[in-house]
Design an enzyme around this catalytic site. Structure first.
Site, PDB file in Angstrom:
ATOM      1  CG  HIS A   1     -46.393  52.044 -32.656  1.00  0.00           C
ATOM      2  ND1 HIS A   1     -47.174  52.256 -31.551  1.00  0.00           N
ATOM      3  CD2 HIS A   1     -45.132  51.893 -32.188  1.00  0.00           C
ATOM      4  CE1 HIS A   1     -46.431  52.218 -30.466  1.00  0.00           C
ATOM      5  NE2 HIS A   1     -45.177  52.001 -30.816  1.00  0.00           N
TER       6      HIS A   1
ATOM      7  N   GLY B   1     -38.655  55.644 -35.118  1.00  0.00           N
ATOM      8  CA  GLY B   1     -39.218  56.973 -34.945  1.00  0.00           C
ATOM      9  C   GLY B   1     -38.219  57.955 -34.357  1.00  0.00           C
ATOM     10  CD  GLN B   2     -36.951  63.962 -35.152  1.00  0.00           C
ATOM     11  OE1 GLN B   2     -37.035  64.233 -36.346  1.00  0.00           O
ATOM     12  NE2 GLN B   2     -37.212  64.823 -34.189  1.00  0.00           N
TER      13      GLN B   2
ATOM     14  CB  SER C   1     -47.149  52.477 -25.711  1.00  0.00           C
ATOM     15  OG  SER C   1     -46.876  52.181 -27.064  1.00  0.00           O
TER      16      SER C   1
HETATM   17  P1  AMP Z   1     -42.049  51.591 -29.071  1.00  0.00           P
HETATM   18  O1  AMP Z   1     -43.183  50.621 -29.253  1.00  0.00           O
HETATM   19  O2  AMP Z   1     -42.366  52.718 -28.158  1.00  0.00           O
HETATM   20  O3  AMP Z   1     -40.742  50.892 -28.756  1.00  0.00           O
HETATM   21  O4  AMP Z   1     -41.834  52.276 -30.474  1.00  0.00           O
HETATM   22  C1  AMP Z   1     -41.616  51.524 -31.648  1.00  0.00           C
HETATM   23  C2  AMP Z   1     -41.124  52.442 -32.736  1.00  0.00           C
HETATM   24  O5  AMP Z   1     -42.120  53.434 -32.984  1.00  0.00           O
HETATM   25  C3  AMP Z   1     -39.848  53.192 -32.331  1.00  0.00           C
HETATM   26  O6  AMP Z   1     -38.996  53.287 -33.458  1.00  0.00           O
HETATM   27  C4  AMP Z   1     -40.369  54.527 -31.915  1.00  0.00           C
HETATM   28  O7  AMP Z   1     -39.430  55.572 -32.062  1.00  0.00           O
HETATM   29  C5  AMP Z   1     -41.535  54.703 -32.873  1.00  0.00           C
HETATM   30  N1  AMP Z   1     -42.485  55.662 -32.314  1.00  0.00           N
HETATM   31  C6  AMP Z   1     -43.007  55.667 -31.065  1.00  0.00           C
HETATM   32  N2  AMP Z   1     -43.800  56.740 -30.887  1.00  0.00           N
HETATM   33  C7  AMP Z   1     -43.777  57.421 -32.062  1.00  0.00           C
HETATM   34  C8  AMP Z   1     -44.387  58.629 -32.525  1.00  0.00           C
HETATM   35  N3  AMP Z   1     -45.184  59.364 -31.735  1.00  0.00           N
HETATM   36  N4  AMP Z   1     -44.131  59.041 -33.780  1.00  0.00           N
HETATM   37  C9  AMP Z   1     -43.306  58.316 -34.598  1.00  0.00           C
HETATM   38  N5  AMP Z   1     -42.715  57.180 -34.227  1.00  0.00           N
HETATM   39  C10 AMP Z   1     -42.929  56.733 -32.985  1.00  0.00           C
END
Ligand code: AMP
Length: 283
Positions: A37, A147-148, A186
């Site tokens: 993040h 994120g990819q 997370s």
């Molecule tokens: P989340 O809090 O899991 O909904 O993620 C928020 C954003 O962070 C989303 O666009 C995810 O794809 C990105 N994200 C989560 N984990 C990673 C990671 N390991 N590397 C890069 N981006 C991430």
């Protein structure tokens, strides 16, 4: 860094920024922040004048109520990390703020969601599209960072932006990994020490698949090899492994590889009662 909890406050702020010519970057998250993040926030800070990071555990994208209940929530620790990463405004609405009444609108992304996460998490992408649309409306970003790691989500949001003419640029950031290859998530916080030690096997299985694809091994045999590798780990339950066209996300089934088309290798698996996803894109 300013912390805002209402859409009205954020809208007033972003309207002011737009009027004064500031470029706005948005990083939507569900919190329990990790280095993945923070790298999105840092990229947004480099490429824009101001950065809005949202933290909202969005109930409408959880098809499993237990997963929603157990999702890690660490607002104070998150807020402490965001300022130094370059975040200007942290938007932390509560559920009643974004959903004053239950939303009735449902999105259908056609074939894009008839595969992988869309099949295994019914309604998930409709919830994602709903909350991301809301966040786009209140943040008015010039660029939005994703994120990819959530490859199918990126494809869905790309379609959302095109279909609803959102005037912004999507920026897709590569997956940030732990030193042992595990994709940061997370949900990794919920793993037991034993589960955490096993979890890098998921990325190793993707790397095995990558090596086979590079040798032009047919998709069906790549799938079998990954299934066999993960079957050796009694604590891992594979939900799906897919070999897909990286653009359309449709499964590749023919004995031949389509020339010049990037390939996505994607999986979801359960470990310690935690659902993890990962992917590699080739070509
Ligand atoms: P989340 O809090 O899991 O909904 O993620 C928020 C954003 O962070 C989303 O666009 C995810 O794809 C990105 N994200 C989560 N984990 C990673 C990671 N390991 N590397 C890069 N981006 C991430």
């Amino acid at each position: 860094m300013e912390i805002l909890q209402t859409s009205a406050e954020l809208q007033a702020q972003t309207e002011h920024w737009r009027k004064t010519g500031r470029r706005i970057g948005l990083v939507p998250t569900m919190g329990a922040l990790h280095e993945g993040h923070l790298q999105l926030v840092e990229a947004a800070a480099r490429e824009n004048d101001v950065v809005v990071t949202s933290i909202f555990v969005n109930p409408t994208q959880f098809n499993n109520p237990e997963d929603f209940r157990l999702y890690p929530r660490l607002p104070e620790a998150d807020a402490a990390l965001l300022g130094p990463a370059g975040c200007t405004t942290l938007f932390m609405p509560d559920v009643a703020q974004l959903y004053p009444a239950p939303s009735v609108l449902r999105f259908d992304f056609g074939t894009l969601e008839r595969v992988m996460e869309g099949i295994h998490r019914p309604g998930h992408f409709s919830g994602v599209a709903t909350v991301v649309s809301k966040l786009f409306h209140v943040s008015r970003p010039h660029r939005a960072y994703f994120g990819q790691k959530d490859l199918q989500q990126v494809a869905i949001i790309r379609q959302l932006v095109a279909d609803l003419s959102f005037d912004l640029e999507l920026v897709v950031f590569p997956t940030v990994r732990e030193a042992d290859g595990l994709a940061m998530s997370s949900r990794n916080r919920r793993l037991t020490p034993a589960g955490r030690a096993t979890a890098p096997v998921l990325y190793q299985a993707l790397q095995l698949a990558q090596a086979l694809v590079e040798q032009q091994v047919p998709p069906a045999r790549v799938r079998e090899a990954v299934q066999q590798r993960l079957a050796q780990e009694p604590t891992i339950t594979l939900e799906y492994f897919e070999v897909a066209d990286a653009g359309t996300l449709q499964p590749l089934d023919g004995p031949e590889w389509p020339a010049g088309r990037p390939v996505a290798l994607c999986l979801a698996a359960h470990l310690d009662g935690v659902r993890l996803i990962d992917n590699i894109v080739l070509g």
